[in-house]
Design a protein around this motif. Structure first.
Motif, PDB file in Angstrom:
ATOM      1  N   ALA A  17       0.837  -1.204   0.000  1.00 50.45           N
ATOM      2  CA  ALA A  17       0.000   0.000   0.000  1.00 50.45           C
ATOM      3  C   ALA A  17       0.873   1.257   0.000  1.00 50.45           C
ATOM      4  CB  ALA A  17      -0.926  -0.004   1.214  1.00 50.45           C
ATOM      5  N   ALA A  18       1.921   1.265   0.816  1.00 50.20           N
ATOM      6  CA  ALA A  18       2.817   2.423   0.869  1.00 50.20           C
ATOM      7  C   ALA A  18       3.490   2.644  -0.484  1.00 50.20           C
ATOM      8  CB  ALA A  18       3.863   2.241   1.974  1.00 50.20           C
ATOM      9  N   SER A  19       3.922   1.571  -1.129  1.00 49.95           N
ATOM     10  CA  SER A  19       4.552   1.700  -2.448  1.00 49.95           C
ATOM     11  C   SER A  19       3.590   2.271  -3.474  1.00 49.95           C
ATOM     12  CB  SER A  19       5.062   0.339  -2.920  1.00 49.95           C
ATOM     13  OG  SER A  19       6.120  -0.095  -2.111  1.00 49.95           O
ATOM     14  N   LEU A  20       2.342   1.804  -3.452  1.00 56.50           N
ATOM     15  CA  LEU A  20       1.319   2.314  -4.366  1.00 56.50           C
ATOM     16  C   LEU A  20       1.101   3.811  -4.149  1.00 56.50           C
ATOM     17  CD1 LEU A  20      -1.057   1.926  -6.421  1.00 56.50           C
ATOM     18  CD2 LEU A  20      -2.482   1.467  -4.419  1.00 56.50           C
ATOM     19  N   LEU A  21       0.956   4.212  -2.896  1.00 52.65           N
ATOM     20  CA  LEU A  21       0.691   5.618  -2.585  1.00 52.65           C
ATOM     21  C   LEU A  21       1.893   6.498  -2.924  1.00 52.65           C
ATOM     22  CD1 LEU A  21      -1.246   4.983   0.716  1.00 52.65           C
ATOM     23  CD2 LEU A  21      -2.210   5.837  -1.430  1.00 52.65           C
ATOM     24  N   ALA A  58     -12.678  -8.028  -3.177  1.00 58.87           N
ATOM     25  CA  ALA A  58     -14.056  -7.864  -2.689  1.00 58.87           C
ATOM     26  C   ALA A  58     -14.138  -8.217  -1.203  1.00 58.87           C
ATOM     27  CB  ALA A  58     -15.019  -8.723  -3.502  1.00 58.87           C
ATOM     28  N   GLY A  59     -13.470  -9.281  -0.819  1.00 63.38           N
ATOM     29  CA  GLY A  59     -13.442  -9.662   0.598  1.00 63.38           C
ATOM     30  C   GLY A  59     -12.776  -8.609   1.455  1.00 63.38           C
ATOM     31  N   ALA A  60     -11.727  -8.005   0.923  1.00 60.94           N
ATOM     32  CA  ALA A  60     -11.046  -6.933   1.662  1.00 60.94           C
ATOM     33  C   ALA A  60     -11.981  -5.740   1.837  1.00 60.94           C
ATOM     34  CB  ALA A  60      -9.769  -6.523   0.930  1.00 60.94           C
ATOM     35  N   ALA A  61     -12.704  -5.396   0.776  1.00 58.14           N
ATOM     36  CA  ALA A  61     -13.622  -4.253   0.844  1.00 58.14           C
ATOM     37  C   ALA A  61     -14.739  -4.510   1.856  1.00 58.14           C
ATOM     38  CB  ALA A  61     -14.210  -3.973  -0.533  1.00 58.14           C
ATOM     39  N   VAL A  73      -8.834   3.902   1.912  1.00 57.07           N
ATOM     40  CA  VAL A  73      -8.601   2.476   2.121  1.00 57.07           C
ATOM     41  C   VAL A  73      -7.774   1.964   0.951  1.00 57.07           C
ATOM     42  CG1 VAL A  73      -9.685   0.196   2.268  1.00 57.07           C
ATOM     43  CG2 VAL A  73     -10.758   2.131   3.384  1.00 57.07           C
ATOM     44  N   VAL A  74      -6.836   1.087   1.248  1.00 57.91           N
ATOM     45  CA  VAL A  74      -6.121   0.358   0.206  1.00 57.91           C
ATOM     46  C   VAL A  74      -6.445  -1.119   0.406  1.00 57.91           C
ATOM     47  CG1 VAL A  74      -3.893  -0.294  -0.778  1.00 57.91           C
ATOM     48  CG2 VAL A  74      -4.277   2.063  -0.037  1.00 57.91           C
ATOM     49  N   LEU A  75      -6.989  -1.734  -0.643  1.00 55.56           N
ATOM     50  CA  LEU A  75      -7.358  -3.144  -0.618  1.00 55.56           C
ATOM     51  C   LEU A  75      -6.225  -3.953  -1.233  1.00 55.56           C
ATOM     52  CD1 LEU A  75     -10.987  -2.687  -1.977  1.00 55.56           C
ATOM     53  CD2 LEU A  75     -10.223  -2.671   0.411  1.00 55.56           C
ATOM     54  N   PRO A  91      -2.988  -6.292  -8.170  1.00 54.41           N
ATOM     55  CA  PRO A  91      -2.399  -5.024  -7.720  1.00 54.41           C
ATOM     56  C   PRO A  91      -3.285  -4.411  -6.626  1.00 54.41           C
ATOM     57  CG  PRO A  91      -3.329  -4.810  -9.930  1.00 54.41           C
ATOM     58  CD  PRO A  91      -3.454  -6.249  -9.542  1.00 54.41           C
ATOM     59  N   PRO A  92      -2.688  -3.737  -5.665  1.00 50.06           N
ATOM     60  CA  PRO A  92      -3.489  -3.086  -4.621  1.00 50.06           C
ATOM     61  C   PRO A  92      -4.443  -2.064  -5.238  1.00 50.06           C
ATOM     62  CG  PRO A  92      -1.157  -3.015  -4.073  1.00 50.06           C
ATOM     63  CD  PRO A  92      -1.265  -3.507  -5.482  1.00 50.06           C
TER      64      PRO A  92
END
Length: 133
Positions: free
Chosen positions: A32-36, A77-80, A114-116, A122-123
């Protein structure tokens, strides 16, 4: 009552399943940090603990401060679906405490994202995923 020596204290050891879950969580937060960061954000803090709970990531871009919950499950979807109302309230409350303790961010715009994360995908970053209640 005699004082206890350090050697008499019991040490709690996490189960292998708990250790694996922790490792998956850390990997999800890193993804998530890398994506952001690729989106132009800089990481202000990770795993911030407050009296109201923990904030996974706090990132900023210019005068925007974003409190990020990272959700990792087998599917996106499960993460969301795993972000419950009580967790949203906890995150918003923790963000309020963080802001009160860090006046250097006064005047910044604030957002709750939120990052899933799911294996093999990919996140997914959801900006403004929820509002403070």
């Amino acid at each position: 009552m005699p004082a206890r020596s350090l050697s008499s204290r019991t040490t709690r050891v996490a189960s292998p399943a708990r250790q694996a879950a922790f490792a998956r969580g850390m990997a999800a937060e890193a993804a998530a940090a890398s994506l952001l960061e690729a989106q132009g954000f800089s990481v202000v803090a990770r795993r911030v603990k407050t009296a109201r709970g923990e904030i996974d990531l706090i990132v900023r871009r210019h005068d925007l401060l974003v409190f990020v919950e990272v959700k990792a499950r087998r599917t996106l979807a499960g993460a969301a679906e795993s972000l419950l109302a009580r967790q949203r309230r906890r995150i918003a409350g923790a963000a309020e405490i963080f802001l009160a303790d860090h006046p250097e961010f006064a005047g910044f715009d604030m957002r709750l994202d939120v990052v899933l994360v799911a294996p093999g995908r990919p996140p997914e970053h959801i900006a403004g995923a929820f509002e403070a209640e």
